[in-house]
Scaffold this active site. Structure first.
Site, PDB file in Angstrom:
ATOM      1  N   LYS A  92     -11.086 -12.419 -48.282  1.00  0.00           N
ATOM      2  CA  LYS A  92     -11.435 -11.591 -46.987  1.00  0.00           C
ATOM      3  C   LYS A  92      -9.891 -10.703 -46.569  1.00  0.00           C
ATOM      4  O   LYS A  92      -8.886 -10.897 -47.053  1.00  0.00           O
ATOM      5  CB  LYS A  92     -11.422 -12.600 -45.831  1.00  0.00           C
ATOM      6  CG  LYS A  92     -12.703 -13.230 -45.899  1.00  0.00           C
ATOM      7  CD  LYS A  92     -13.286 -13.959 -44.941  1.00  0.00           C
ATOM      8  CE  LYS A  92     -13.258 -13.420 -43.877  1.00  0.00           C
ATOM      9  NZ  LYS A  92     -13.788 -12.111 -43.420  1.00  0.00           N
ATOM     10  N   GLY A 145     -10.395  -7.114 -46.306  1.00  0.00           N
ATOM     11  CA  GLY A 145     -10.619  -5.713 -46.760  1.00  0.00           C
ATOM     12  C   GLY A 145     -10.606  -4.762 -45.468  1.00  0.00           C
ATOM     13  O   GLY A 145     -10.141  -3.602 -45.685  1.00  0.00           O
ATOM     14  N   GLU A 180      -9.194 -13.708 -38.463  1.00  0.00           N
ATOM     15  CA  GLU A 180     -10.468 -14.296 -39.087  1.00  0.00           C
ATOM     16  C   GLU A 180     -10.024 -15.731 -39.522  1.00  0.00           C
ATOM     17  O   GLU A 180     -10.773 -16.574 -39.239  1.00  0.00           O
ATOM     18  CB  GLU A 180     -10.809 -13.405 -40.221  1.00  0.00           C
ATOM     19  CG  GLU A 180     -11.426 -11.948 -39.821  1.00  0.00           C
ATOM     20  CD  GLU A 180     -11.717 -11.027 -40.915  1.00  0.00           C
ATOM     21  OE1 GLU A 180     -12.373 -10.102 -40.727  1.00  0.00           O
ATOM     22  OE2 GLU A 180     -11.326 -11.387 -41.953  1.00  0.00           O
ATOM     23  N   LYS A 214     -21.247  -9.482 -53.842  1.00  0.00           N
ATOM     24  CA  LYS A 214     -20.034 -10.228 -53.281  1.00  0.00           C
ATOM     25  C   LYS A 214     -19.736 -11.411 -54.099  1.00  0.00           C
ATOM     26  O   LYS A 214     -18.871 -11.883 -54.096  1.00  0.00           O
ATOM     27  CB  LYS A 214     -20.024 -10.244 -51.943  1.00  0.00           C
ATOM     28  CG  LYS A 214     -19.989  -9.045 -50.997  1.00  0.00           C
ATOM     29  CD  LYS A 214     -18.851  -8.270 -51.100  1.00  0.00           C
ATOM     30  CE  LYS A 214     -18.899  -6.884 -50.166  1.00  0.00           C
ATOM     31  NZ  LYS A 214     -18.621  -7.225 -48.791  1.00  0.00           N
TER      32      LYS A 214
HETATM   33  C1  5RP Z   1     -12.315  -7.763 -42.666  1.00  0.00           C
HETATM   34  C2  5RP Z   1     -13.155  -8.767 -43.585  1.00  0.00           C
HETATM   35  C3  5RP Z   1     -14.665  -8.409 -44.003  1.00  0.00           C
HETATM   36  O1  5RP Z   1     -15.412  -9.594 -43.603  1.00  0.00           O
HETATM   37  C4  5RP Z   1     -14.834  -7.949 -45.429  1.00  0.00           C
HETATM   38  O2  5RP Z   1     -13.874  -7.018 -45.658  1.00  0.00           O
HETATM   39  C5  5RP Z   1     -16.199  -7.701 -45.799  1.00  0.00           C
HETATM   40  O3  5RP Z   1     -16.504  -6.542 -45.126  1.00  0.00           O
HETATM   41  P1  5RP Z   1     -17.778  -5.812 -44.958  1.00  0.00           P
HETATM   42  O4  5RP Z   1     -18.840  -6.373 -44.587  1.00  0.00           O
HETATM   43  O5  5RP Z   1     -17.702  -4.411 -44.559  1.00  0.00           O
HETATM   44  O6  5RP Z   1     -18.354  -5.716 -46.663  1.00  0.00           O
HETATM   45  O7  5RP Z   1     -12.345  -9.697 -44.160  1.00  0.00           O
HETATM   46  O8  5RP Z   1     -11.179  -8.188 -42.730  1.00  0.00           O
END
Ligand code: 5RP
Length: 217
Positions: free
Chosen positions: A93, A95, A102, A120
């Site tokens: 996580k 991104g 989180e 994913k």
């Molecule tokens: C943010 C995260 C998000 O949950 C992860 O990047 C997934 O993002 P998305 O739902 O836009 O694919 O960890 O820090």
């Protein structure tokens, strides 16, 4: 169905896990769909604890009260997305750069429901560059330590986290021991949070797919 449709499908399926009270809410495009769906049943919940400023803003726009985690104690449910997940529900996580808050909300929750489109799900974590939040003065030192662990860290230039820190995205890792690597990276001085969620994995993974939502627990 496109990828966003599949994210929405997984997000809406997560409503089945909402039993009232205060809900932990993550960050990202999949979670945005969850927040929009949650707004439809907002009279059944007390409110939310949010993992980022951007999710807080969206929750408030829907009229969903947002609480400080310190004011509510343990949460029954946390719903969040992921960049990658394996069959043991260990995740990458961060991104969106919200990994520290989180990880805190996930740790403070009894049940962590992860929502994602089926792309994913991977055999081995690491194709997605691993986000690591670092204290600004430690950026170069942490980067050198991450190279020693076999990765190629890239500074996410121009990005500052909600906590005022920086992100290194670590490429070229094949994470065969997620718990071990999570502990190793956590132990580097200057690392605030590593985006491996394996010591506290998800409890349920809902994957949106063309055949409908699939839950792995
Ligand atoms: C943010 C995260 C998000 O949950 C992860 O990047 C997934 O993002 P998305 O739902 O836009 O694919 O960890 O820090």
């Amino acid at each position: 169905m496109n990828q966003d449709d599949l994210k929405k499908q997984a997000a809406e399926a997560a409503l089945d896990y909402v039993e009232g009270g205060v809900i932990g809410v993550g960050t990202g495009s999949t979670v945005n769909h969850f927040i929009d769906a949650l707004a439809g049943i907002k009279n059944r919940i007390e409110g939310a604890v949010s993992s980022s400023e951007v999710s807080t803003e969206r929750l408030k726009r829907h009229g969903i009260p947002v609480f400080d985690l310190n004011a509510v104690g343990e949460l029954a449910l946390y719903v969040d997305g992921a960049d990658e997940a394996n069959g043991r529900l260990e995740l990458i996580k961060g991104g969106g750069g919200a990994l520290t808050r989180e990880k805190i909300v996930a740790a403070a929750s009894r049940k962590f429901v992860c929502i994602a489109d089926e792309s994913k799900l991977v055999e081995v974590l690491g194709r997605f560059p691993l986000p690591v939040e670092v204290i600004p003065m430690a950026r170069s030192y942490v980067a050198r330590e991450l190279v020693r662990l076999g990765g190629t860290p890239v500074w996410r230039e121009g990005f500052v986290t909600d906590n005022g820190n920086l992100i290194l995205d670590v490429q070229n890792l094949e994470i065969t021991d997620p718990q071990g690597l999570e502990q190793q990276v956590n132990n580097i001085a200057g690392v605030v949070t590593v985006g491996i969620f394996a010591l506290r994995p998800a409890d349920v993974l809902i994957l949106g797919s063309a055949r409908g939502p699939r839950a792995i627990a």
